[in-house]
Write a protein that holds these residues in place. Structure first.
Motif, mmCIF file in Angstrom:
data_model
loop_
_atom_site.group_PDB
_atom_site.id
_atom_site.type_symbol
_atom_site.label_atom_id
_atom_site.label_comp_id
_atom_site.label_asym_id
_atom_site.label_seq_id
_atom_site.Cartn_x
_atom_site.Cartn_y
_atom_site.Cartn_z
ATOM 1 N N SER A 38 0.828 -1.214 0.000
ATOM 2 C CA SER A 38 0.000 0.000 0.000
ATOM 3 C C SER A 38 0.856 1.255 0.000
ATOM 4 N N THR A 101 -8.035 8.706 -6.133
ATOM 5 C CA THR A 101 -9.036 7.731 -5.696
ATOM 6 C C THR A 101 -8.328 6.495 -5.148
ATOM 7 N N ILE A 102 -7.299 6.050 -5.838
ATOM 8 C CA ILE A 102 -6.505 4.906 -5.368
ATOM 9 C C ILE A 102 -5.865 5.243 -4.033
ATOM 10 N N ARG A 105 -8.249 5.033 -1.142
ATOM 11 C CA ARG A 105 -8.619 3.672 -0.723
ATOM 12 C C ARG A 105 -7.505 2.951 0.019
#
Length: 129
Positions: A38, A101-102, A105
Motif C-alpha cells: 500500500s 481515488t486509489i 482507498r
C-alpha cells in the motif's frame, strides 16, 4: 519518529526511483508486506501526479511513528504546472485521473498543503511492524 527525505529528479523515472528508495526503507523498518504494498503504490501515485501536474523541485519524505503504526508519506513539488505533462496530455480522459481515488482507498488519511511556489501531498498508511 524516524524520517527520511530525499530529492528526486523531476522526470517520469522518478516514480520508479521513489519506489526503490521506499522499498529499502520499509525493509529496514520491517513493515509487513501488505502494508508495504500500500505504501509503495501510494508513493508511486503521488510522485507520478507531481511529475505530470506540477513543477520541480520534487522530493519524497517518509516517516514512521511506532506509536500509531503508520507510515507518513510526503511528496513535495514546486506547485501546479502551467500545462499537463506529456503522458497525461496524450491520454484520453478515461485513461487517467484515478490516482487520488486509489490513494484514498489505500490510506488512513491523505491531503495537501500549498504555499506560493510549493505544494506537499501527504498520506498516512496503517502499517504493522
Amino acid at each position: 519518529m524516524t524520517c527520511i527525505c530525499t530529492p528526486l529528479l523531476h522526470r517520469p523515472e522518478a516514480a520508479g526511483e521513489a519506489r526503490r528508495i521506499t522499498k529499502e526503507v520499509l525493509a529496514r523498518w520491517r513493515v509487513a508486506e501488505e502494508a508495504a504494498d500500500s505504501v509503495l503504490l501510494t508513493v508511486s501515485e503521488l510522485v507520478t501526479n507531481a511529475v505530470e501536474h506540477a513543477q520541480p523541485p520534487l522530493a519524497l519524505g517518509l516517516s514512521r511513528d511506532p506509536g500509531t503504526r503508520r507510515v507518513h508519506i510526503e511528496v513535495s513539488d514546486g506547485g501546479p504546472a502551467a500545462s499537463q505533462g506529456a503522458w497525461a496530455a496524450g491520454c484520453a480522459p478515461e485513461e487517467h485521473g484515478r490516482g487520488l481515488t486509489i490513494v484514498g482507498r489505500l490510506t488512513a488519511a491523505h491531503g495537501h498543503r500549498r504555499a506560493p511556489g510549493h505544494a506537499t501531498h501527504w498520506a498516512d498508511v496503517n502499517a504493522a511492524v
